[in-house]
Design a protein around this motif. Structure first.
Motif, PDB file in Angstrom:
ATOM      1  N   PRO A   4       0.815  -1.230   0.000  1.00 52.07           N
ATOM      2  CA  PRO A   4       0.000   0.000   0.000  1.00 52.07           C
ATOM      3  C   PRO A   4       0.839   1.267   0.000  1.00 52.07           C
ATOM      4  O   PRO A   4       0.419   2.290  -0.544  1.00 52.07           O
ATOM      5  CB  PRO A   4      -0.830  -0.118   1.283  1.00 52.07           C
ATOM      6  CG  PRO A   4      -0.157  -1.141   2.120  1.00 52.07           C
ATOM      7  CD  PRO A   4       0.505  -2.075   1.172  1.00 52.07           C
ATOM      8  N   LEU A   5       2.046   1.202   0.574  1.00 53.91           N
ATOM      9  CA  LEU A   5       2.922   2.366   0.563  1.00 53.91           C
ATOM     10  C   LEU A   5       3.327   2.702  -0.872  1.00 53.91           C
ATOM     11  O   LEU A   5       3.346   3.886  -1.258  1.00 53.91           O
ATOM     12  CB  LEU A   5       4.166   2.086   1.414  1.00 53.91           C
ATOM     13  CG  LEU A   5       4.949   3.295   1.932  1.00 53.91           C
ATOM     14  CD1 LEU A   5       4.075   4.149   2.833  1.00 53.91           C
ATOM     15  CD2 LEU A   5       6.187   2.829   2.690  1.00 53.91           C
ATOM     16  N   ALA A   6       3.623   1.696  -1.659  1.00 51.54           N
ATOM     17  CA  ALA A   6       3.985   1.918  -3.064  1.00 51.54           C
ATOM     18  C   ALA A   6       2.790   2.442  -3.856  1.00 51.54           C
ATOM     19  O   ALA A   6       2.939   3.316  -4.727  1.00 51.54           O
ATOM     20  CB  ALA A   6       4.499   0.617  -3.689  1.00 51.54           C
ATOM     21  N   ILE A   7       1.593   1.937  -3.561  1.00 51.02           N
ATOM     22  CA  ILE A   7       0.391   2.434  -4.233  1.00 51.02           C
ATOM     23  C   ILE A   7       0.164   3.905  -3.897  1.00 51.02           C
ATOM     24  O   ILE A   7      -0.161   4.720  -4.766  1.00 51.02           O
ATOM     25  CB  ILE A   7      -0.843   1.587  -3.840  1.00 51.02           C
ATOM     26  CG1 ILE A   7      -0.685   0.154  -4.354  1.00 51.02           C
ATOM     27  CG2 ILE A   7      -2.127   2.206  -4.389  1.00 51.02           C
ATOM     28  CD1 ILE A   7      -1.768  -0.794  -3.869  1.00 51.02           C
ATOM     29  N   GLY A   8       0.339   4.257  -2.617  1.00 50.55           N
ATOM     30  CA  GLY A   8       0.204   5.648  -2.207  1.00 50.55           C
ATOM     31  C   GLY A   8       1.197   6.551  -2.918  1.00 50.55           C
ATOM     32  O   GLY A   8       0.866   7.673  -3.324  1.00 50.55           O
ATOM     33  N   TYR A   9       2.415   6.064  -3.095  1.00 52.87           N
ATOM     34  CA  TYR A   9       3.455   6.826  -3.804  1.00 52.87           C
ATOM     35  C   TYR A   9       3.057   7.071  -5.258  1.00 52.87           C
ATOM     36  O   TYR A   9       3.184   8.184  -5.778  1.00 52.87           O
ATOM     37  CB  TYR A   9       4.773   6.064  -3.721  1.00 52.87           C
ATOM     38  CG  TYR A   9       5.885   6.613  -4.584  1.00 52.87           C
ATOM     39  CD1 TYR A   9       6.454   7.856  -4.310  1.00 52.87           C
ATOM     40  CD2 TYR A   9       6.372   5.891  -5.673  1.00 52.87           C
ATOM     41  CE1 TYR A   9       7.480   8.362  -5.099  1.00 52.87           C
ATOM     42  CE2 TYR A   9       7.395   6.380  -6.464  1.00 52.87           C
ATOM     43  CZ  TYR A   9       7.950   7.621  -6.173  1.00 52.87           C
ATOM     44  OH  TYR A   9       8.960   8.115  -6.959  1.00 52.87           O
ATOM     45  N   ALA A  58      -9.743   7.681  -9.650  1.00 51.23           N
ATOM     46  CA  ALA A  58     -10.188   6.383  -9.123  1.00 51.23           C
ATOM     47  C   ALA A  58      -9.517   6.084  -7.781  1.00 51.23           C
ATOM     48  O   ALA A  58     -10.167   5.604  -6.839  1.00 51.23           O
ATOM     49  CB  ALA A  58      -9.865   5.281 -10.134  1.00 51.23           C
ATOM     50  N   GLY A  59      -8.216   6.376  -7.681  1.00 48.76           N
ATOM     51  CA  GLY A  59      -7.489   6.100  -6.443  1.00 48.76           C
ATOM     52  C   GLY A  59      -7.973   6.947  -5.284  1.00 48.76           C
ATOM     53  O   GLY A  59      -8.096   6.459  -4.147  1.00 48.76           O
ATOM     54  N   MET A  60      -8.265   8.223  -5.533  1.00 50.35           N
ATOM     55  CA  MET A  60      -8.763   9.098  -4.464  1.00 50.35           C
ATOM     56  C   MET A  60     -10.151   8.672  -4.004  1.00 50.35           C
ATOM     57  O   MET A  60     -10.462   8.715  -2.809  1.00 50.35           O
ATOM     58  CB  MET A  60      -8.782  10.558  -4.935  1.00 50.35           C
ATOM     59  CG  MET A  60      -7.424  11.103  -5.348  1.00 50.35           C
ATOM     60  SD  MET A  60      -6.115  10.866  -4.109  1.00 50.35           S
ATOM     61  CE  MET A  60      -4.653  11.242  -5.078  1.00 50.35           C
ATOM     62  N   LEU A  61     -11.005   8.259  -4.937  1.00 50.98           N
ATOM     63  CA  LEU A  61     -12.328   7.753  -4.564  1.00 50.98           C
ATOM     64  C   LEU A  61     -12.198   6.493  -3.711  1.00 50.98           C
ATOM     65  O   LEU A  61     -12.937   6.299  -2.733  1.00 50.98           O
ATOM     66  CB  LEU A  61     -13.163   7.463  -5.816  1.00 50.98           C
ATOM     67  CG  LEU A  61     -13.643   8.693  -6.598  1.00 50.98           C
ATOM     68  CD1 LEU A  61     -14.302   8.253  -7.913  1.00 50.98           C
ATOM     69  CD2 LEU A  61     -14.628   9.510  -5.774  1.00 50.98           C
ATOM     70  N   TYR A  62     -11.242   5.647  -4.070  1.00 47.08           N
ATOM     71  CA  TYR A  62     -10.981   4.428  -3.295  1.00 47.08           C
ATOM     72  C   TYR A  62     -10.528   4.781  -1.882  1.00 47.08           C
ATOM     73  O   TYR A  62     -10.990   4.187  -0.897  1.00 47.08           O
ATOM     74  CB  TYR A  62      -9.900   3.621  -4.015  1.00 47.08           C
ATOM     75  CG  TYR A  62      -9.460   2.359  -3.311  1.00 47.08           C
ATOM     76  CD1 TYR A  62     -10.137   1.157  -3.502  1.00 47.08           C
ATOM     77  CD2 TYR A  62      -8.346   2.359  -2.461  1.00 47.08           C
ATOM     78  CE1 TYR A  62      -9.715  -0.007  -2.862  1.00 47.08           C
ATOM     79  CE2 TYR A  62      -7.926   1.210  -1.824  1.00 47.08           C
ATOM     80  CZ  TYR A  62      -8.609   0.027  -2.034  1.00 47.08           C
ATOM     81  OH  TYR A  62      -8.204  -1.119  -1.390  1.00 47.08           O
ATOM     82  N   ALA A  63      -9.621   5.773  -1.773  1.00 44.25           N
ATOM     83  CA  ALA A  63      -9.128   6.182  -0.461  1.00 44.25           C
ATOM     84  C   ALA A  63     -10.238   6.784   0.386  1.00 44.25           C
ATOM     85  O   ALA A  63     -10.287   6.580   1.603  1.00 44.25           O
ATOM     86  CB  ALA A  63      -7.980   7.175  -0.629  1.00 44.25           C
ATOM     87  N   ILE A  64     -11.149   7.527  -0.229  1.00 45.48           N
ATOM     88  CA  ILE A  64     -12.284   8.091   0.506  1.00 45.48           C
ATOM     89  C   ILE A  64     -13.178   6.969   1.036  1.00 45.48           C
ATOM     90  O   ILE A  64     -13.628   7.006   2.191  1.00 45.48           O
ATOM     91  CB  ILE A  64     -13.090   9.046  -0.397  1.00 45.48           C
ATOM     92  CG1 ILE A  64     -12.272  10.309  -0.688  1.00 45.48           C
ATOM     93  CG2 ILE A  64     -14.428   9.414   0.253  1.00 45.48           C
ATOM     94  CD1 ILE A  64     -12.899  11.223  -1.726  1.00 45.48           C
ATOM     95  N   TYR A  65     -13.420   5.964   0.201  1.00 44.24           N
ATOM     96  CA  TYR A  65     -14.302   4.856   0.591  1.00 44.24           C
ATOM     97  C   TYR A  65     -13.761   4.123   1.816  1.00 44.24           C
ATOM     98  O   TYR A  65     -14.511   3.707   2.697  1.00 44.24           O
ATOM     99  CB  TYR A  65     -14.451   3.891  -0.586  1.00 44.24           C
ATOM    100  CG  TYR A  65     -15.406   2.743  -0.318  1.00 44.24           C
ATOM    101  CD1 TYR A  65     -16.779   2.939  -0.412  1.00 44.24           C
ATOM    102  CD2 TYR A  65     -14.930   1.480   0.027  1.00 44.24           C
ATOM    103  CE1 TYR A  65     -17.659   1.890  -0.169  1.00 44.24           C
ATOM    104  CE2 TYR A  65     -15.805   0.437   0.281  1.00 44.24           C
ATOM    105  CZ  TYR A  65     -17.168   0.643   0.177  1.00 44.24           C
ATOM    106  OH  TYR A  65     -18.031  -0.386   0.430  1.00 44.24           O
TER     107      TYR A  65
END
Length: 473
Positions: A60-65, A414-421
């Protein structure tokens, strides 16, 4: 629609008109992009994530990066195309109108800063009083630091840059020292072996990916260099580079820091502790860890406060020029060209939660998560701005163009929507967090609607011609 074109000389580095002195180089901007992101709150969240996933947290750290790189690409394109201190408000009013511009900045930055900086100051006060009990009066450190950095930021951007460079350098060096020292150093025998950490990773399976919603908080905020663009030397080169290098340094630092902590502190302790960075320092470095964590806590908090008191007032200054906030916020000091009214405003709204919620730190944490949801919404608006402006002004000169367009923008949304969810840390807190976020967005929306309709007397979603924004000074 009439096409607007500008020559390269009108949008290149230092030739554009600016009220401010161009004194910030790559090093200063790099210290901003790192110094705002790496806060005590981030250190706590990252170690808690490592406690939940073990070595698997690297995924998840790499995905966040990677998600951070998407917003960096979008902010770089927008800030250099519209090089104004207003930052996101200036880009958004040109793309989709004044209402979303006000909503994005106030809900995504002003409100978040109000609670994030308050939480940082209360946290450093708590940590220092835990290390040195009964030495300092309660809350004196937090309020003292706020007062000191407010006064220093009123002195001008030169002093800010020097302070920020020192704070960010010391903070990163200490965090890397703790991480590498724990991994390589012979301070104490490592009580936890890699086999245990690997087995935990394997047992989580795909669930580890859901922690990307937590990991993204380790990389938000690098775009705070953009409101400083009118103070920047060679912005076409330094703005994108500072953000990309900044989040890359952060990724390496966090990875080593978390790995070191996993070798000394049980995962369940890291996951549940309110001060896991304190637990790590003591477990790995003993008495010397007390000094390390004290210095790290102070430098991280000072760096965050210093950056917010420099960037947010310049956002408000730009919005005042655009007519989106009270005109007093565009007042500059004659000697230092500092938006002093805006600096005092940001300092005041930071101090309010410290007074009201000093005895309820858990409430600040929940409000911070709620407001941070709005920060991700601001990132979504940023990606939308790039897409809209590429269509509306396809021939406009862009000193920086987002690579692989529109893939980073689509993945970023898409990634920000996923993080909000997955923003809620526990199912039982979801209702409270999302209702609080709804209240924040609702209040800001009502104020923004009234301001645009009755003060600015403009359409909510009517884009401003880009030449009008570029000509404002």
């Amino acid at each position: 629609m009439r096409e607007v074109q500008f020559t390269r000389s009108q949008q290149t580095d230092d030739s554009s008109k600016s009220t401010f002195k161009r004194t910030l180089g790559l090093g200063s901007l790099l210290s901003v992009s790192i110094g705002l992101v790496v806060s005590q709150g981030v250190m706590v969240l990252m170690l808690q994530g490592a406690g939940i996933a073990g070595l698997g947290f690297i995924i998840p750290l790499a995905i966040g990066y990677l998600l951070a790189l998407t917003y960096i690409y979008s902010f770089s394109e927008l800030s250099l195309m519209i090089p104004k201190a207003g930052g996101l408000s200036s880009y958004t009013e040109v793309a989709i109108g004044h209402f979303p511009a006000i909503l994005a900045v106030f809900s995504g930055y002003v409100v978040v800063t109000m609670f994030a900086v308050s939480a940082e100051l209360l946290l450093v006060d708590y940590v220092i009083n835990k290390i040195y009990p009964n030495v300092f009066p309660e809350y004196s450190i937090g309020f003292g630091l706020l007062a000191i950095f407010t006064a220093l930021n009123l002195k001008g951007i030169d002093l800010f840059a020097k302070l920020q460079s020192v704070l960010a350098f010391v903070m990163v060096v200490l965090l890397l020292t703790m991480g590498i020292g724990a991994i390589m150093g012979p301070m104490n025998a490592k009580p936890i072996n890699l086999g245990t950490l690997t087995s935990h990773w394997n047992s989580m399976g795909f669930e580890v990916v859901t922690l990307a919603a937590l990991a993204i908080w380790g990389f938000v905020g690098a775009e705070f260099v953009c409101p400083l663009i009118e103070n920047t030397k060679r912005p076409n080169r330094n703005i994108p580079r500072s953000m990309i290098i900044g989040v890359s340094v952060i990724f390496i630092t966090i990875a080593l820091y978390c790995f070191g902590a996993l070798l000394y502190v049980p995962e369940n302790t890291l996951a549940s502790s309110s001060l896991p960075h304190y637990d790590f320092a003591i477990a790995a470095f003993g008495k010397m860890g007390i000094i390390l964590i004290a210095v790290v806590s102070i430098t991280a908090t000072c760096s965050t406060v210093n950056t917010c008191l420099a960037a947010i007032p310049r956002m408000l200054y730009g919005m005042a020029l655009n007519g989106q906030v009270f005109p007093q916020l565009k007042t500059l000091s004659k000697k230092n060209k500092t938006p002093w009214v805006a600096v005092l405003f940001v300092a005041a709204i930071t101090g309010i939660p410290m007074v009201l919620l000093a005895d309820q730190p858990e409430s600040i944490g929940l409000l911070l998560i709620s407001a941070a949801i709005a920060w991700l919404i601001a990132y979504i608006i940023t990606h939308i701005n790039v897409i809209v402006l590429r269509r509306r002004y396809p021939d406009l000169h862009r000193p920086y163009k987002s690579p692989f367009y529109p893939l980073p923008q689509i993945l970023g949304i898409a990634g920000m929507l996923y993080a909000i969810y997955y923003a809620s840390p526990a199912p039982e807190l979801s209702v409270q967090i999302f209702s609080s976020a709804g209240i924040v967005l609702g209040v800001v929306s009502v104020i923004a609607i009234l301001w645009v309709k009755f003060v600015m007397k403009k359409g909510l979603f009517t884009p401003e011609p880009i030449e009008n924004v570029l000509d404002k000074e």
